[in-house]
Write an enzyme that holds these catalytic residues in place. Structure first.
Site, PDB file in Angstrom:
ATOM      1  N   SER A 133       0.880  -1.179   0.000  1.00 56.37           N
ATOM      2  CA  SER A 133       0.000   0.000   0.000  1.00 56.37           C
ATOM      3  C   SER A 133       0.909   1.218   0.000  1.00 56.37           C
ATOM      4  CB  SER A 133      -0.862   0.005   1.268  1.00 56.37           C
ATOM      5  OG  SER A 133      -1.428   1.290   1.466  1.00 56.37           O
ATOM      6  N   TYR A 146      -1.544  -1.794  10.252  1.00 57.31           N
ATOM      7  CA  TYR A 146      -1.619  -1.894   8.786  1.00 57.31           C
ATOM      8  C   TYR A 146      -0.339  -1.366   8.151  1.00 57.31           C
ATOM      9  CZ  TYR A 146      -3.648  -1.442   4.075  1.00 57.31           C
ATOM     10  OH  TYR A 146      -3.913  -1.548   2.720  1.00 57.31           O
TER      11      TYR A 146
END
Ligand code: NAD
Length: 247
Positions: A133, A146
């Protein structure tokens, strides 16, 4: 010869599009997903698409998944480590156990799947594609779990690329904002905030996955696919950007 493709989290969103595109390319695809109902429905759409139900956080499940994939496809040429989920961080007092679970999904599973498929991938001169990401490189507050797994998978990518060279090329994609909900009505501010002028689509990511599987001179890299969002320099008051301070 049809390639054998493994995808994690193939039941929805980016992973589903990746499955579709490999099927369209004439390959066999085996995916694992924790969402049984939605994934079983999807698997019914294609005769060369095989679904295995399970949680990738469990290493025994991963072993059974790879055995299932070999039984269905007879070979493994590509592993796409895609599955992940959102999570909070320190401001929400995210617990040690929840942080650890995120690591299991986002980092330990990609390692374990790579390890379990290593011999097949070497034999077939295969590919590993990891999905990170843009949050591997930038953060909002309260996103420690995350962000950590995404930073970890970027580093895992270049480590695996060195270990498995020259037979297996290992690359990573760092998506920005990708619309996986089918939402059609984004505000003009949302679209304008991204230099490419749109919210990304799963196809923007799957195109890069298939490209990285076709080429043979990129390995260990992370390619950011975010419409240029991470390249925008922001100064309060310049170019219509304003920072609102909450008292
Ligand atoms: P999604 O939620 O639409 O799909 C994820 C799929 O993975 C789902 O089918 C879910 O059931 C499955 N899954 C989740 N946890 C699992 C587990 N423990 N075991 C097995 N399956 C599991 O997500 P998405 O937006 O398509 O994201 C795919 C990848 O792209 C993720 O790695 C995500 O972090 C990354 N990503 C997405 C965006 C975005 O804006 N959508 C941005 C950057 C990175």
């Amino acid at each position: 010869m049809k390639r054998g493709i493994i995808v994690t989290g193939g039941g929805h969103g980016i992973g589903k599009q990746i499955c579709e595109d490999f099927i369209q390319a004439g390959d066999k695809v085996c995916f694992i997903d924790i969402d049984e109902k939605r994934s079983a429905e999807f698997a019914k759409e294609h005769s060369e698409l095989f679904f295995f139900h399970g949680d990738i956080a469990n290493p025994l499940t991963l072993k059974e998944f790879v055995e299932f994939a070999m039984e269905k496809m007879g070979r493994i040429d590509v592993v796409v480590n895609n599955a992940c989920r959102g999570s909070k961080g320190i401001l929400s007092s995210l617990s040690y156990e929840e942080f650890d679970y995120m690591l299991s999904i986002g980092l330990k599973a990609p390692y374990e799947l790579s390890r379990l498929c290593k011999d097949e991938l070497i034999k077939n001169k295969g590919r590993i594609i990891n999905i990170a990401s843009s949050r591997a490189f930038q953060s909002e507050p309260d996103t420690e779990a995350y962000t950590s797994v995404k930073g970890g998978i970027v580093a895992l990518t270049h480590a695996l690329a060195m270990s498995l060279a020259p037979n297996v090329l290992v690359n990573c994609i760092a998506p920005g904002w990708i619309n996986v909900t089918g939402e059609q009505n984004f505000s003009c501010e949302d679209r304008a905030a991204i230099p490419a002028g749109k919210i990304g689509t799963p196809k923007d990511i799957s195109n890069m996955v298939l490209f990285l599987c076709e080429q043979d001179f990129i390995t260990g890299e992370t390619i950011t696919v975010d419409g240029g969002m991470n390249k925008r320099m922001i100064y309060h008051g310049d170019w219509n950007w304003y920072y609102r301070v909450n008292d």
